[in-house]
Design a protein around this motif. Structure first.
Motif, PDB file in Angstrom:
ATOM      1  N   GLY A  31       0.834  -1.195   0.000  1.00  0.00           N
ATOM      2  CA  GLY A  31       0.000   0.000   0.000  1.00  0.00           C
ATOM      3  C   GLY A  31       0.868   1.244   0.000  1.00  0.00           C
ATOM      4  N   ALA A  32       0.228   2.371   0.235  1.00  0.00           N
ATOM      5  CA  ALA A  32       0.894   3.674   0.108  1.00  0.00           C
ATOM      6  C   ALA A  32       2.191   3.768   0.913  1.00  0.00           C
ATOM      7  CB  ALA A  32      -0.071   4.765   0.541  1.00  0.00           C
ATOM      8  N   GLU A  37       8.871   6.534   1.310  1.00  0.00           N
ATOM      9  CA  GLU A  37      10.303   6.876   1.251  1.00  0.00           C
ATOM     10  C   GLU A  37      10.766   7.237  -0.158  1.00  0.00           C
ATOM     11  OE1 GLU A  37      12.315   3.869   4.123  1.00  0.00           O
ATOM     12  OE2 GLU A  37      10.201   3.426   3.827  1.00  0.00           O
ATOM     13  N   ASP A  42       1.479   9.246   2.025  1.00  0.00           N
ATOM     14  CA  ASP A  42       0.194   8.543   1.981  1.00  0.00           C
ATOM     15  C   ASP A  42      -0.911   9.604   2.056  1.00  0.00           C
ATOM     16  OD1 ASP A  42      -0.150   9.039   4.704  1.00  0.00           O
ATOM     17  OD2 ASP A  42       0.661   7.119   5.314  1.00  0.00           O
ATOM     18  N   PHE A  43      -2.083   9.256   1.566  1.00  0.00           N
ATOM     19  CA  PHE A  43      -3.117  10.278   1.390  1.00  0.00           C
ATOM     20  C   PHE A  43      -3.772  10.713   2.697  1.00  0.00           C
ATOM     21  CE2 PHE A  43      -4.355   8.870  -3.217  1.00  0.00           C
ATOM     22  CZ  PHE A  43      -3.087   9.211  -3.646  1.00  0.00           C
ATOM     23  N   ARG A  44      -3.721   9.795   3.701  1.00  0.00           N
ATOM     24  CA  ARG A  44      -4.509  10.052   4.909  1.00  0.00           C
ATOM     25  C   ARG A  44      -3.812  10.910   5.949  1.00  0.00           C
ATOM     26  NH1 ARG A  44      -8.567   6.161   4.286  1.00  0.00           N
ATOM     27  NH2 ARG A  44      -7.662   4.637   2.892  1.00  0.00           N
ATOM     28  N   GLN A 109      -1.883  -1.675  -4.121  1.00  0.00           N
ATOM     29  CA  GLN A 109      -2.977  -0.695  -4.177  1.00  0.00           C
ATOM     30  C   GLN A 109      -2.469   0.613  -4.755  1.00  0.00           C
ATOM     31  OE1 GLN A 109      -5.402  -0.724  -0.330  1.00  0.00           O
ATOM     32  NE2 GLN A 109      -3.534  -1.736   0.274  1.00  0.00           N
ATOM     33  N   ILE A 111      -0.778   3.455  -7.237  1.00  0.00           N
ATOM     34  CA  ILE A 111      -1.033   3.819  -8.632  1.00  0.00           C
ATOM     35  C   ILE A 111       0.204   4.483  -9.233  1.00  0.00           C
ATOM     36  CG2 ILE A 111      -3.526   4.006  -8.352  1.00  0.00           C
ATOM     37  CD1 ILE A 111      -3.177   7.002  -7.876  1.00  0.00           C
ATOM     38  N   ASP A 112       1.357   4.307  -8.547  1.00  0.00           N
ATOM     39  CA  ASP A 112       2.554   5.053  -8.934  1.00  0.00           C
ATOM     40  C   ASP A 112       3.510   4.282  -9.839  1.00  0.00           C
ATOM     41  OD1 ASP A 112       3.828   3.219  -7.186  1.00  0.00           O
ATOM     42  OD2 ASP A 112       3.722   4.612  -5.499  1.00  0.00           O
ATOM     43  N   HIS A 127      -5.717  -0.898  -8.086  1.00  0.00           N
ATOM     44  CA  HIS A 127      -6.442   0.360  -8.279  1.00  0.00           C
ATOM     45  C   HIS A 127      -6.002   1.106  -9.532  1.00  0.00           C
ATOM     46  CE1 HIS A 127      -7.259   0.384  -3.666  1.00  0.00           C
ATOM     47  NE2 HIS A 127      -8.105  -0.365  -4.317  1.00  0.00           N
ATOM     48  N   GLY A 195       2.977  -1.669   4.372  1.00  0.00           N
ATOM     49  CA  GLY A 195       2.585  -0.270   4.265  1.00  0.00           C
ATOM     50  C   GLY A 195       1.149  -0.030   3.851  1.00  0.00           C
ATOM     51  N   THR A 196       0.251  -0.846   4.401  1.00  0.00           N
ATOM     52  CA  THR A 196      -1.159  -0.550   4.137  1.00  0.00           C
ATOM     53  C   THR A 196      -1.912  -0.516   5.458  1.00  0.00           C
ATOM     54  OG1 THR A 196      -3.210  -1.284   3.083  1.00  0.00           O
ATOM     55  CG2 THR A 196      -1.553  -2.971   3.444  1.00  0.00           C
ATOM     56  N   SER A 197      -2.843   0.437   5.548  1.00  0.00           N
ATOM     57  CA  SER A 197      -3.541   0.663   6.810  1.00  0.00           C
ATOM     58  C   SER A 197      -4.691  -0.316   7.011  1.00  0.00           C
ATOM     59  CB  SER A 197      -4.078   2.093   6.845  1.00  0.00           C
ATOM     60  OG  SER A 197      -5.015   2.265   5.798  1.00  0.00           O
ATOM     61  N   ASN A 221       5.382  -2.515   8.617  1.00  0.00           N
ATOM     62  CA  ASN A 221       4.700  -1.218   8.715  1.00  0.00           C
ATOM     63  C   ASN A 221       5.385  -0.425   9.823  1.00  0.00           C
ATOM     64  OD1 ASN A 221       2.627   0.901   9.117  1.00  0.00           O
ATOM     65  ND2 ASN A 221       1.315  -0.441   7.904  1.00  0.00           N
ATOM     66  N   ALA A 240       9.563   0.656   5.416  1.00  0.00           N
ATOM     67  CA  ALA A 240       9.730  -0.467   4.489  1.00  0.00           C
ATOM     68  C   ALA A 240      11.050  -0.394   3.732  1.00  0.00           C
ATOM     69  CB  ALA A 240       8.557  -0.488   3.508  1.00  0.00           C
TER      70      ALA A 240
HETATM   71  P1  NAD Z   1      -2.947   4.350   3.756  1.00  0.00           P
HETATM   72  O1  NAD Z   1      -2.524   5.749   3.477  1.00  0.00           O
HETATM   73  O2  NAD Z   1      -4.308   4.113   4.269  1.00  0.00           O
HETATM   74  O3  NAD Z   1      -1.934   3.693   4.838  1.00  0.00           O
HETATM   75  C1  NAD Z   1      -0.540   3.780   4.713  1.00  0.00           C
HETATM   76  C2  NAD Z   1       0.099   2.809   5.684  1.00  0.00           C
HETATM   77  O4  NAD Z   1       1.497   2.830   5.479  1.00  0.00           O
HETATM   78  C3  NAD Z   1      -0.137   3.138   7.162  1.00  0.00           C
HETATM   79  O5  NAD Z   1      -0.507   1.940   7.843  1.00  0.00           O
HETATM   80  C4  NAD Z   1       1.212   3.668   7.651  1.00  0.00           C
HETATM   81  O6  NAD Z   1       1.452   3.332   9.012  1.00  0.00           O
HETATM   82  C5  NAD Z   1       2.159   2.915   6.741  1.00  0.00           C
HETATM   83  N1  NAD Z   1       3.438   3.575   6.478  1.00  0.00           N
HETATM   84  C6  NAD Z   1       3.703   4.902   6.346  1.00  0.00           C
HETATM   85  N2  NAD Z   1       4.996   5.090   6.047  1.00  0.00           N
HETATM   86  C7  NAD Z   1       5.553   3.854   5.957  1.00  0.00           C
HETATM   87  C8  NAD Z   1       6.857   3.389   5.641  1.00  0.00           C
HETATM   88  N3  NAD Z   1       7.854   4.227   5.372  1.00  0.00           N
HETATM   89  N4  NAD Z   1       7.071   2.058   5.652  1.00  0.00           N
HETATM   90  C9  NAD Z   1       6.092   1.180   5.943  1.00  0.00           C
HETATM   91  N5  NAD Z   1       4.823   1.571   6.251  1.00  0.00           N
HETATM   92  C10 NAD Z   1       4.572   2.888   6.245  1.00  0.00           C
HETATM   93  O7  NAD Z   1      -2.608   3.532   2.464  1.00  0.00           O
HETATM   94  P2  NAD Z   1      -3.355   2.324   1.761  1.00  0.00           P
HETATM   95  O8  NAD Z   1      -3.733   1.313   2.790  1.00  0.00           O
HETATM   96  O9  NAD Z   1      -2.495   1.921   0.646  1.00  0.00           O
HETATM   97  O10 NAD Z   1      -4.695   2.953   1.191  1.00  0.00           O
HETATM   98  C11 NAD Z   1      -4.665   4.202   0.510  1.00  0.00           C
HETATM   99  C12 NAD Z   1      -5.315   4.197  -0.868  1.00  0.00           C
HETATM  100  O11 NAD Z   1      -4.869   5.372  -1.557  1.00  0.00           O
HETATM  101  C13 NAD Z   1      -4.884   3.027  -1.695  1.00  0.00           C
HETATM  102  O12 NAD Z   1      -6.015   2.480  -2.237  1.00  0.00           O
HETATM  103  C14 NAD Z   1      -3.985   3.596  -2.805  1.00  0.00           C
HETATM  104  O13 NAD Z   1      -4.540   3.293  -4.067  1.00  0.00           O
HETATM  105  C15 NAD Z   1      -4.080   5.086  -2.713  1.00  0.00           C
HETATM  106  N6  NAD Z   1      -2.744   5.712  -2.584  1.00  0.00           N
HETATM  107  C16 NAD Z   1      -1.753   5.416  -3.481  1.00  0.00           C
HETATM  108  C17 NAD Z   1      -0.500   6.013  -3.351  1.00  0.00           C
HETATM  109  C18 NAD Z   1       0.609   5.648  -4.311  1.00  0.00           C
HETATM  110  O14 NAD Z   1       0.318   5.210  -5.418  1.00  0.00           O
HETATM  111  N7  NAD Z   1       1.883   5.773  -3.894  1.00  0.00           N
HETATM  112  C19 NAD Z   1      -0.256   6.930  -2.343  1.00  0.00           C
HETATM  113  C20 NAD Z   1      -1.297   7.228  -1.467  1.00  0.00           C
HETATM  114  C21 NAD Z   1      -2.531   6.606  -1.588  1.00  0.00           C
END
Ligand code: NAD
Length: 259
Positions: A31-32, A37, A42-44, A109, A111-112, A127, A195-197, A221, A240
């Motif tokens: 995930g995000a 790094e 991440d979006f949240r 998940q 999109i990068d 996604h 790295g997914t919430s 994570n 990560a």
């Molecule tokens: P999320 O933002 O909900 O959660 C991110 C998770 O990553 C958290 O649990 C956080 O603790 C953890 N995290 C943060 N920094 C980290 C690191 N350096 N190493 C390891 N873990 C780390 O992300 P999600 O669960 O992927 O859901 C967000 C949605 O938004 C996805 O569906 C995705 O499509 C999209 N998204 C994509 C990107 C991208 O393409 N890079 C970026 C942001 C969001």
């Protein structure tokens, strides 16, 4: 281990490495967090994309249909922020585990497109991919082109409105990604979730499906998640870009499991 500031026991890494070393049937779900790094927030988190572009106004199919020009403001900004972004050691470590035959696929998940750029061959983009845009009328695809920014939502030659080739809230996951991920999760014997919430379904269900089928779940994570105390067998806490190379180095017996 190279994860300063986090309480990680070397024994955990040895256990995780032994499990991965013994399999040729593992998968990774990312995930995000894995791309943080690389400079993609991440979006949240505070200041993240959702704090400036509320998802109900910018990331739903309904919002897109009502006002595509407005929704495209966010997508152009996102596309701009992805320009020149490079994979980090976490992406490379997963590519190495695939090259060494331990994992069969990365389900992401994100999109990068950074798993592709790092050399992972089998990548299922749950996604979609922000490098591409697609016509909502005839489905023709084109590359994302920032030079169209001033014109608002890009138009297809057929006259249809183009949309980023990503799954918006309210859209279904592409059938191929859904079926293949489901099959891989039910059939794997190790799943590494990174790295997914654990909040966005159905991607968040994959570790549960794997666990039901008897797989070992390794989670990487910076923070515990909804998986950690429920399905995770081995939790490696830290960024990560540090945990995955450290783990991969132990698996392949090198001093550096990343690049
Ligand atoms: P999320 O933002 O909900 O959660 C991110 C998770 O990553 C958290 O649990 C956080 O603790 C953890 N995290 C943060 N920094 C980290 C690191 N350096 N190493 C390891 N873990 C780390 O992300 P999600 O669960 O992927 O859901 C967000 C949605 O938004 C996805 O569906 C995705 O499509 C999209 N998204 C994509 C990107 C991208 O393409 N890079 C970026 C942001 C969001």
């Amino acid at each position: 281990m190279k994860t300063d500031g986090y309480r990680n026991d070397d024994v955990l890494y040895e256990r995780a490495a032994a499990v991965i070393r013994d399999t040729n049937n593992g998968i990774a779900v990312t995930g995000a967090g894995i791309s943080v790094e690389s400079g993609i927030p991440d979006f949240r988190s505070a200041g993240g994309l959702w704090s400036r572009y509320p998802p109900d106004q910018f990331a739903t199919m309904e919002a897109f249909t009502q006002n595509p020009d407005k929704v495209w403001e966010m997508w152009y900004e996102l596309a701009e922020s992805l320009q020149g972004v490079e994979p980090n050691p976490g992406h490379y470590a997963l590519a190495k585990l695939e090259e060494e035959g331990h994992i069969k696929a990365v389900i992401t998940q994100n999109i990068d497109a950074l798993h592709h750029h790092a050399g992972s061959n089998t990548v299922i983009e749950y996604h979609g991919n922000a490098d591409k845009i697609a016509c909502t009328a005839c489905f023709r695809q084109r590359d994302m082109d920032l030079s169209h920014r001033a014109l608002g939502a890009p138009r297809c030659e057929c006259g249809g409105v183009m949309k980023p080739d990503v799954v918006l809230f309210g859209e279904v996951i592409p059938e191929y990604a859904l079926r293949t991920s489901d099959m891989l999760a039910r059939g794997c014997d190790v799943l590494v979730v990174v790295g997914t919430s654990a909040q966005v379904y159905p991607a968040a269900s994959l570790p549960f499906l794997a666990k039901e089928s008897g797989a070992t779940i390794i989670e990487c994570n910076t923070e515990p998640t909804n998986f950690t105390n429920v399905v995770t067998d081995i939790f490696l806490q830290g960024p990560a870009g540090e945990t995955l190379p450290a783990l991969t180095a132990l698996v392949v017996g090198e001093s550096d499991g990343g690049n």
